[in-house]
Design an enzyme around this catalytic site. Structure first.
Site, mmCIF file in Angstrom:
data_model
loop_
_atom_site.group_PDB
_atom_site.id
_atom_site.type_symbol
_atom_site.label_atom_id
_atom_site.label_comp_id
_atom_site.label_asym_id
_atom_site.label_seq_id
_atom_site.Cartn_x
_atom_site.Cartn_y
_atom_site.Cartn_z
ATOM 1 N N LYS A 212 0.858 -1.173 0.000
ATOM 2 C CA LYS A 212 0.000 0.000 0.000
ATOM 3 C C LYS A 212 0.896 1.224 0.000
ATOM 4 O O LYS A 212 1.738 1.393 0.886
ATOM 5 C CB LYS A 212 -0.872 -0.023 1.248
ATOM 6 C CG LYS A 212 -1.845 1.115 1.280
ATOM 7 C CD LYS A 212 -2.890 0.852 2.318
ATOM 8 C CE LYS A 212 -3.958 1.897 2.299
ATOM 9 N NZ LYS A 212 -4.945 1.630 3.349
ATOM 10 N N LYS A 235 0.706 9.733 5.769
ATOM 11 C CA LYS A 235 0.875 8.351 6.221
ATOM 12 C C LYS A 235 2.218 7.771 5.768
ATOM 13 O O LYS A 235 2.375 6.558 5.657
ATOM 14 C CB LYS A 235 -0.306 7.510 5.708
ATOM 15 C CG LYS A 235 -1.669 8.021 6.217
ATOM 16 C CD LYS A 235 -2.810 7.064 5.907
ATOM 17 C CE LYS A 235 -4.116 7.579 6.518
ATOM 18 N NZ LYS A 235 -5.229 6.618 6.326
ATOM 19 N N GLU A 251 7.819 -6.467 1.220
ATOM 20 C CA GLU A 251 6.572 -6.439 2.002
ATOM 21 C C GLU A 251 5.716 -7.660 1.660
ATOM 22 O O GLU A 251 5.133 -8.290 2.543
ATOM 23 C CB GLU A 251 5.764 -5.173 1.684
ATOM 24 C CG GLU A 251 6.166 -3.942 2.470
ATOM 25 C CD GLU A 251 5.734 -3.988 3.932
ATOM 26 O OE1 GLU A 251 5.100 -4.973 4.354
ATOM 27 O OE2 GLU A 251 6.046 -3.029 4.658
ATOM 28 N N LYS A 266 -2.066 -1.524 -4.022
ATOM 29 C CA LYS A 266 -2.966 -0.375 -3.894
ATOM 30 C C LYS A 266 -2.157 0.905 -3.882
ATOM 31 O O LYS A 266 -1.197 0.968 -3.122
ATOM 32 C CB LYS A 266 -3.749 -0.540 -2.584
ATOM 33 C CG LYS A 266 -4.691 0.584 -2.275
ATOM 34 C CD LYS A 266 -5.374 0.296 -0.953
ATOM 35 C CE LYS A 266 -6.327 1.418 -0.625
ATOM 36 N NZ LYS A 266 -6.971 1.221 0.657
HETATM 37 C C1 PBG Z 1 -6.922 3.100 5.066
HETATM 38 C C2 PBG Z 1 -7.625 2.931 3.770
HETATM 39 C C3 PBG Z 1 -7.381 3.705 2.633
HETATM 40 C C4 PBG Z 1 -8.263 3.292 1.652
HETATM 41 C C5 PBG Z 1 -8.998 2.223 2.172
HETATM 42 N N1 PBG Z 1 -8.589 2.005 3.499
HETATM 43 C C6 PBG Z 1 -6.331 4.721 2.402
HETATM 44 C C7 PBG Z 1 -6.301 5.921 3.236
HETATM 45 O O1 PBG Z 1 -7.328 6.536 3.524
HETATM 46 O O2 PBG Z 1 -5.185 6.291 3.574
HETATM 47 C C8 PBG Z 1 -8.349 3.903 0.302
HETATM 48 C C9 PBG Z 1 -9.395 3.408 -0.606
HETATM 49 C C10 PBG Z 1 -9.653 4.288 -1.758
HETATM 50 O O3 PBG Z 1 -9.041 5.358 -1.947
HETATM 51 O O4 PBG Z 1 -10.536 3.908 -2.547
HETATM 52 N N2 PBG Z 1 -6.868 2.005 5.880
#
Ligand code: PBG
Length: 343
Positions: A212, A235, A251, A266
Site C-alpha cells: 500500500k 501516512k 513487504e 494499492k
Molecule cells: C486506510 C484505507 C485507505 C483506503 C482504504 N482504506 C487509504 C487511506 O485513507 O489512507 C483507500 C481506498 C480508496 O481510496 O478507494 N486504511
C-alpha cells in the site's frame, strides 16, 4: 522534389520491410480479435468496495465519487443481493463511523456491534452466497484519521497490531470470510493469523494490503468515510514510498511468510509494474485496488465528455488482468458486471 523522387526509388516495399509479417491481419475483424484475445475480464474478477453508514433507508451520495453511495445496513443488504445476482464473488465493506464514536485509539473497532460487524451479520444472513471482506484498519475509528494508535506524533506499531488482531477476531465472529489488514504495520498479518487460529477461525482467510503506497489517490475515499478533514499530516511513516519497487516485493514476501492467503496492490493503475513483479515472483493470488481517486478521475472526465467512461472503465479493468491480477477491487464493479453480462 528531387529528394522525394530519390526517396521513392530507394524505399523498400512493406513486404520487404516486415518480411511478410502483418500484425494487422488478426485485427481485421471482430471474430479474429476475439479469437486471439489474451486477457478476458469476467464478472468473477470483480470485488465491490462499499461504504456503510448508520441509520435506515439511507443512500448518501459521495460527492467526489459520482455514482457511489454510503448505504445504511438495510440498503446495503439490498445492494449485496444485486451484486450476488450479477455473479460478483465478494464485497469489501468500509464504515463511515459517527464522529462521537471516534477516539484517539480507535476503540470502536473493538465493539462487536459496530457498524461493520452489524453489516457483516446482516449480509451473511440475507445473502450467504457472497464473500465478505472486512478491512481491519483503525482509520475510520480514530479521531485523527490515522491507521494506528498515535502517541506524541508517532504511530505505535506493536500496540496497533495487538488492537487490530483483536478486531479481526470480532469481524470473523460476525461472519467475515476474509480479513483485510490495510494499515501496513509490521507483523500484523502474523498476529492476525495467530489470533484467528486461536479463536477457532482457521478457515477465515487473510487478504493483505501487502503493498500500500503513500498515495495522493485516496482523497475521495477519505471524504466517503469522513476522515478527510480529520487527518493531520500524512501516512508516509507506514505506507510505502511510491518510488519503491524492491520494498514492495519485500513487504509481499513478509506478508506471505506470515500467512497471507492473497495479496493486494494499492492503488492500481499507477502500480501495474508492481503487480507484474509480484505475480511473476510469488505466483500467488494477486489483487489490485482501483482506488477512489482513480475512479473519480475516470468518472469526472466522462462526465465532462472528455473520455468515453464505459470504455475507459473496461480498459482499465482489463489492464489489471493483463498485468497479472486475479481480481480487482473496484467501485465500478456493479456497472462493469452489468456490462459484462450484456456482452
Ligand atoms: C486506510 C484505507 C485507505 C483506503 C482504504 N482504506 C487509504 C487511506 O485513507 O489512507 C483507500 C481506498 C480508496 O481510496 O478507494 N486504511
Amino acid at each position: 522534389m528531387n529528394k522525394i523522387i530519390r526517396a521513392r526509388a530507394r524505399m523498400r516495399s512493406v513486404d520487404e520491410i516486415t518480411g511478410s509479417r502483418r500484425l494487422r491481419r488478426m485485427r481485421k475483424a471482430d471474430w479474429s480479435r476475439r479469437l486471439v484475445r489474451e486477457t478476458r475480464l469476467a464478472v468473477e474478477d470483480l470485488v465491490w468496495p462499499v461504504f456503510v453508514t448508520e441509520g435506515e433507508g439511507r443512500e448518501d451520495p459521495v460527492a467526489a465519487m459520482p455514482g457511489v453511495f454510503r448505504y445504511s445496513v438495510d440498503r446495503l443488504v439490498r445492494e449485496a443481493e444485486r451484486a450476488a445476482a450479477l455473479g460478483i464473488p465478494a464485497i469489501a465493506t468500509f464504515p463511515n463511523v459517527e464522529l462521537e464514536r471516534r477516539d484517539e485509539r480507535g476503540s470502536a473497532i473493538l465493539d462487536p456491534d459496530n457498524i461493520i460487524n452489524r453489516a457483516t451479520r446482516a449480509i451473511k444472513e440475507a445473502v450467504p452466497e457472497i464473500g465478505i471482506i472486512t478491512d481491519v484498519a483503525l482509520d475510520p475509528f480514530t479521531s485523527h484519521g490515522h491507521d494506528g494508535i498515535l502517541k506524541d506524533g508517532i504511530i505505535l506499531n506493536d500496540e496497533t497490531v495487538a488492537h487490530i488482531a483483536e478486531a479481526a477476531v470480532l469481524q470473523a465472529e460476525a461472519g467475515a470470510d476474509v480479513i483485510a489488514p490495510s494499515d501496513m504495520m509490521d507483523g500484523r498479518v502474523g498476529a492476525i493469523r495467530d489470533a484467528l487460529d486461536s479463536a477457532g477461525f482457521q478457515h477465515v482467510a487473510i487478504m493483505s494490503y501487502a503493498t500500500k503506497f503513500a498515495s495522493a489517490f485516496y482523497g475521495p475515499y477519505r471524504e466517503a468515510i469522513g476522515t478527510g478533514g480529520l487527518l493531520k499530516g500524512d501516512k508516509k511513516t507506514y505506507y510505502i514510498d511510491p518510488a519503491n519497487t524492491d520494498e514492495a516485493l519485500r513487504e509481499t514476501d513478509q506478508d506471505l511468510a506470515e500467512g497471507a492467503d492473497m495479496v493486494m496492490v494499492k492503488p492500481g493503475l499507477p502500480y501495474l509494474d508492481i503487480i507484474r513483479r509480484i505475480k511473476d515472483t510469488f505466483a500467488v493470488p494477486t489483487f489490485a485496488y482501483q482506488v477512489s481517486g482513480e475512479y473519480a478521475m475516470i468518472r469526472a472526465a466522462a462526465r465532462n465528455g472528455w473520455i468515453d467512461g464505459e470504455s475507459a472503465m473496461i480498459e482499465s479493468l482489463t489492464a489489471f488482468k493483463r498485468a497479472g491480477c486475479d481480481g480487482v477491487l473496484t467501485y465500478f464493479a456493479l456497472e462493469a458486471a452489468e456490462l459484462l453480462r450484456k456482452s
